[in-house]
Design an enzyme around this catalytic site. Structure first.
Site, mmCIF file in Angstrom:
data_model
loop_
_atom_site.group_PDB
_atom_site.id
_atom_site.type_symbol
_atom_site.label_atom_id
_atom_site.label_comp_id
_atom_site.label_asym_id
_atom_site.label_seq_id
_atom_site.Cartn_x
_atom_site.Cartn_y
_atom_site.Cartn_z
ATOM 1 N N TYR A 1 8.095 -5.514 5.935
ATOM 2 C CA TYR A 1 8.448 -5.346 7.348
ATOM 3 C C TYR A 1 9.933 -5.587 7.609
ATOM 4 O O TYR A 1 10.571 -4.866 8.367
ATOM 5 C CB TYR A 1 7.600 -6.285 8.227
ATOM 6 C CG TYR A 1 7.778 -5.942 9.683
ATOM 7 C CD1 TYR A 1 6.982 -4.963 10.288
ATOM 8 C CD2 TYR A 1 8.768 -6.543 10.450
ATOM 9 C CE1 TYR A 1 7.169 -4.600 11.600
ATOM 10 C CE2 TYR A 1 8.960 -6.191 11.779
ATOM 11 C CZ TYR A 1 8.153 -5.223 12.348
ATOM 12 O OH TYR A 1 8.346 -4.858 13.655
ATOM 13 N N LYS B 1 19.485 16.390 9.121
ATOM 14 C CA LYS B 1 20.381 17.476 8.724
ATOM 15 C C LYS B 1 21.096 17.051 7.441
ATOM 16 O O LYS B 1 20.509 17.128 6.387
ATOM 17 C CB LYS B 1 21.363 17.812 9.855
ATOM 18 C CG LYS B 1 20.730 18.536 11.031
ATOM 19 C CD LYS B 1 20.059 17.617 12.005
ATOM 20 C CE LYS B 1 19.640 18.289 13.275
ATOM 21 N NZ LYS B 1 19.978 17.534 14.464
ATOM 22 N N ASP C 1 29.320 12.355 16.831
ATOM 23 C CA ASP C 1 27.930 12.777 16.691
ATOM 24 C C ASP C 1 27.938 13.615 15.417
ATOM 25 O O ASP C 1 28.317 14.784 15.429
ATOM 26 C CB ASP C 1 27.506 13.593 17.920
ATOM 27 C CG ASP C 1 26.048 14.050 17.824
ATOM 28 O OD1 ASP C 1 25.390 13.738 16.806
ATOM 29 O OD2 ASP C 1 25.583 14.719 18.755
ATOM 30 N N HIS D 1 12.011 26.617 27.264
ATOM 31 C CA HIS D 1 11.861 27.473 26.082
ATOM 32 C C HIS D 1 10.776 26.967 25.129
ATOM 33 O O HIS D 1 10.194 27.747 24.404
ATOM 34 C CB HIS D 1 13.196 27.635 25.351
ATOM 35 C CG HIS D 1 13.820 26.339 24.945
ATOM 36 N ND1 HIS D 1 14.299 25.434 25.871
ATOM 37 C CD2 HIS D 1 14.032 25.786 23.740
ATOM 38 C CE1 HIS D 1 14.787 24.389 25.221
ATOM 39 N NE2 HIS D 1 14.628 24.578 23.941
ATOM 40 N N ALA E 1 25.849 14.741 12.839
ATOM 41 C CA ALA E 1 24.666 15.263 12.147
ATOM 42 C C ALA E 1 25.050 16.113 10.938
ATOM 43 O O ALA E 1 24.367 16.095 9.916
ATOM 44 C CB ALA E 1 23.815 16.094 13.116
ATOM 45 N N PHE F 1 25.384 18.196 22.384
ATOM 46 C CA PHE F 1 24.124 18.812 21.955
ATOM 47 C C PHE F 1 23.108 18.594 23.083
ATOM 48 O O PHE F 1 23.273 17.680 23.885
ATOM 49 C CB PHE F 1 23.684 18.134 20.652
ATOM 50 C CG PHE F 1 22.392 18.646 20.100
ATOM 51 C CD1 PHE F 1 22.290 19.959 19.642
ATOM 52 C CD2 PHE F 1 21.276 17.822 20.024
ATOM 53 C CE1 PHE F 1 21.086 20.424 19.130
ATOM 54 C CE2 PHE F 1 20.078 18.290 19.510
ATOM 55 C CZ PHE F 1 19.988 19.589 19.063
ATOM 56 N N ASP F 2 22.035 19.412 23.150
ATOM 57 C CA ASP F 2 21.179 19.327 24.349
ATOM 58 C C ASP F 2 20.511 17.965 24.548
ATOM 59 O O ASP F 2 20.475 17.452 25.661
ATOM 60 C CB ASP F 2 20.186 20.510 24.458
ATOM 61 C CG ASP F 2 19.373 20.767 23.201
ATOM 62 O OD1 ASP F 2 19.401 19.911 22.302
ATOM 63 O OD2 ASP F 2 18.698 21.810 23.129
#
Ligand SMILES: *Cc1c(COP(=O)(O)O)cnc(C)c1O
Length: 458
Positions: free
Chosen positions: A70, A256, A213, A448, A215, A122-123
């Protein structure tokens, strides 16, 4: 003589190959929404490069030694060591994926009314800024709005606009400058080290934290070695270290360039901020040494972070995207230039000139790729970004009608890409055969993912 590709497949899986009639039935059942298509009917899945790649033998071996204790497991220490080899920050927190890092960071860093400035949020990043009560402001460089421009760093932030905003009347409200590398919201275009260095210097001069950010930090580093003067002899790993060294902290989706199927991380220099983040990580993700992912996943991404800066891997990604772009051009379909690494973006508006934006040409091309070839891709045009009226008719179109073909890491080879090229060729011979679409159902938020459409009579 060609370079030997340096990887061999160790595990394979069958790819579905249905008949056109079977796919017609499936896409109708799915309400003509790629997100609702059964993956067992998809032959080439270009919906996302996130968490969809193949693991290496070394990652599978690492997973076998996972420690599921843990707290303070040996998998945590191996994860931490691997992250520290890249980032120079004191505090490292694993989280379950990139957007969890966003939620923790913005809730800890932004007060309501504060502004987050980015080359492009990014969204999910934008959503998490807004959930924290902040405002997301995108300042992309001017070259980014010309889809055909070959400018090598269309992911850059507009430095003049950044300086003006920080010196202007709203300057004191800015809580963070966040550079997205590569710029996923804008065609996966890279950011130069020169631009990052200047943006960091401007932010620091105004007393605002500068974050990444990151990624696709390795793909960004590779494109720096390929395109930025002075870096052609650099090891991409050293460029990646240079990227992180410029910032006060970073968020990384490890789905990614972590080469993993799950996971993210948040890392920073600031001790007081880290204390606030720690509480939110424990409350929302898990104890700070596992952050909501298993020991297995910590091992997989720890090894992934070592592998991802391999020049052979990165060169292969770049040439896959370049080949797919070349095949599209040969078929007569234009793409956003220059091609990046994780995806290519087809200009459906330019191909399907018989359709108006209200008939969703990007979406129409995405559906046609599936019907003819079992290829799945996502629209980035008026269906995703346009404004609708109460009758689900398009009121305000998106600036461009694109679709994104995202290339999963280490999964498809040249044969698959050539197959996609041949399907595009087939469609582009008679583009007027491709029907437009009308929305029949759409939820108010993130439509979407869950909308339904129907084809229009041709
Ligand atoms: C994918 C991505 C995120 C979100 O990460 P998830 O792991 O999907 O939650 C954030 N920013 C960028 C630039 C991304 O590409």
């Amino acid at each position: 003589m060609l370079d030997f590709p340096t990887t061999l497949s160790a595990v394979v899986k069958p790819a579905p190959a249905l008949s056109r009639e079977e796919r017609e039935r499936e896409i109708e059942r799915a309400g003509y929404n790629p997100f609702k298509i059964d993956a067992r009917t998809v032959s080439v899945d270009f919906l996302s490069d996130s968490g969809t790649g193949a693991l290496s033998t070394a990652q599978r071996a690492a997973a076998e030694q996972a420690d599921e204790s843990y707290a303070c497991s040996s998998s945590w220490y191996r994860f931490e060591e691997s992250v520290r080899d890249l980032v120079p920050y004191r505090h490292v927190f694993p989280v379950h994926q990139g957007r969890a890092a966003e939620r923790v960071l913005f809730s800890s860093l932004l007060s309501p009314g504060q502004i987050s400035i980015s080359n492009t949020h990014f969204d999910t990043t934008r959503a998490n800024v807004e959930i924290a009560g902040g405002r997301a402001l995108d300042l992309p460089c001017p070259a980014s709005s010309d889809l055909d421009s070959e400018f090598p760093f269309k992911g850059d932030i507009d430095l003049g606009a950044l300086e003006r905003t920080l010196s202007g009347p709203e300057g004191s409200k800015v809580g963070i400058v966040l550079m997205t590398i590569t710029n996923n919201g804008l065609g996966g275009q890279p950011v130069s080290l020169a631009n990052m260095t200047s943006a960091a210097e401007i932010a620091r001069r105004h007393g605002v934290p500068f974050w990444l950010d990151a990624a696709r930090f390795a793909e960004n580093a590779w494109l720096i070695t390929r395109r930025e003067p002075g870096y052609s002899h650099w090891d991409p790993r050293d460029v990646a270290r240079r990227e992180f060294a410029l910032a006060d902290g970073c968020m990384i989706s490890l789905k990614k360039d972590g080469l993993g199927h799950a996971g993210g991380l948040l890392a920073m220099r600031d001790d007081a901020l880290a204390e606030r983040c720690k509480a939110l990580v424990i409350a929302g993700e898990g104890f700070v040494t596992y952050g909501g992912i298993s020991g297995r996943d910590l091992e997989v991404v720890a090894q992934g972070l070592r592998e991802v800066t391999d020049p052979q891997h990165l060169a292969g990604r770049e040439s896959a995207a370049a080949l797919l772009a070349e095949l599209s051009h040969q078929a007569g379909v234009s793409t956003v230039r220059p091609s990046g690494m994780h995806a290519i973006y087809l200009n459906a508006g330019r191909l399907l000139t018989h359709l108006t934006p209200a008939e969703f040409p990007g979406h129409a091309l995405a559906c046609e790729l599936y019907r003819r070839g079992g290829i799945r891709a996502a629209e980035l045009g008026s269906l995703y970004l346009g404004e609708l009226d109460d009758d689900l008719r398009l009121r305000e179109p998106a600036p461009f009608e694109l679709i994104r073909l995202a290339i999963p890491r280490r999964s498809y080879d040249e044969t698959h890409l050539r197959f996609v090229g041949s399907v595009l060729d087939d469609i582009a011979k008679e583009p007027e055969q491709v029907p437009g679409y009308r929305l029949t159902e759409a939820p108010p938020l993130l439509r979407h993912f869950d909308c339904r459409l129907t084809p229009l009579p041709n």
